[in-house]
Design an enzyme around this catalytic site. Structure first.
Site, short mmCIF file in Angstrom:
data_model
loop_
_atom_site.label_atom_id
_atom_site.label_comp_id
_atom_site.label_asym_id
_atom_site.label_seq_id
_atom_site.Cartn_x
_atom_site.Cartn_y
_atom_site.Cartn_z
N ASP A 109 0.85 -1.28 -0.05
CA ASP A 109 -0.27 -0.07 -0.20
C ASP A 109 0.89 1.25 0.06
O ASP A 109 0.36 2.44 -0.63
CB ASP A 109 -0.93 -0.05 1.13
CG ASP A 109 -0.17 -0.17 2.61
OD1 ASP A 109 1.01 -0.59 2.59
OD2 ASP A 109 -0.74 0.15 3.59
N THR A 132 -6.29 1.65 9.16
CA THR A 132 -5.96 1.05 10.56
C THR A 132 -4.72 1.71 11.00
O THR A 132 -4.56 1.76 12.52
CB THR A 132 -5.80 -0.51 10.21
OG1 THR A 132 -6.86 -0.93 9.15
CG2 THR A 132 -5.72 -1.32 11.40
#
Length: 260
Positions: A109, A132
């Site tokens: 990511d 998160t």
């Protein structure tokens, strides 16, 4: 059409690009036990509602930070779209230098975000991705990935506070108007929200000081809109940054394959 799958620890994004623009996007909670067939049944319904059929998918690309789920995402592409997917970190061409001590540890990511930011903004960059975890990634002017910082995400911090303290309730995150809470809920909201603003401002200033030059700061991620208007340390809020990076990696991979 291209099916792009971007899987984080909390949510998984499915998006379809028709060669000119993103024509559809859907999110589902990330669950490591979800099978390829369950993904297909869910995706079929949503595509049908948008006038799309599985047959329109020509290629698939996956970015995942959840190894346990990658098998079923790969099976989804193979079984229902008859495509061997491109997977970040396996069979894709990034076209950037990864300038950290252990390049294999760089999260998919974070690399996708680095590319998505570099092709649109003048560098060097700090990319803040609030999910998160809250990540701060440094991208050089030439697009090289140079590392960064990782902190717990704002929702994770709120959850930990509730679970570890018996009298603190589970609450929704909101932007409080004041810095001094007058009850338990407002005190929690103040501490978490403005504490995160402080985290962002301090790390941005510290990273720029260590880097030694002015850097463009971009914010993205699921909860990043909470901070719009709360700090002047962020130059751009870009909700399409990750998808832009995935599309660019797909194009670079195809170009490299065609040239070889």
């Amino acid at each position: 059409m291209l099916l792009a799958i971007e899987q984080g620890n909390t949510n998984t994004l499915f998006a379809i690009h028709d060669g000119k623009a993103w024509v559809a996007q859907w999110r589902v909670a990330t669950e490591t036990t979800r099978t390829a067939d369950e993904y297909a049944a869910w995706l079929y319904q949503l595509m049908h509602m948008n006038g799309l059929d599985f047959k329109v998918i020509d290629d698939c690309i996956i970015s995942s930070v959840v190894p346990q789920s990658l098998f079923n995402l790969r099976k989804l592409c193979q079984r229902y779209f008859d495509r061997q997917p491109f997977v970040i970190g396996e069979n894709t061409h990034l076209g950037i230098d990864i300038r950290i001590d252990k390049p294999r540890e760089a999260g998919a990511d974070r690399l996708v975000n680095a590319i998505g930011g570099h092709i649109k903004y003048d560098g060097p960059l700090i990319i803040i991705d609030s999910g998160t975890a809250t990540t701060f990634d440094v991208v050089a002017a030439d697009g090289g990935y140079e590392g960064g910082a990782i902190a717990p995400g704002i929702n994770l911090s709120m959850q930990a506070l509730h679970q570890a303290a018996a009298k603190l309730p589970r609450i929704a995150i909101e932007k409080p108007n004041r810095k001094i809470g007058k009850d338990t809920v407002s005190a929690m909201q103040t501490g978490i929200f403005w504490g995160y603003v402080g985290l962002i401002e301090y790390l941005v200033a510290s990273i720029q000081g260590e880097y030694g030059q002015k850097m463009t700061v971009i914010a993205t991620g699921g909860v990043v809109s909470l901070f719009e208007g709360a700090t002047d340390k962020i130059d751009y809020f870009d909700h399409d940054l990750t998808l832009r990076g995935l599309l660019e990696i797909y194009k670079r991979t195809l170009a490299t394959s065609a040239a070889s």
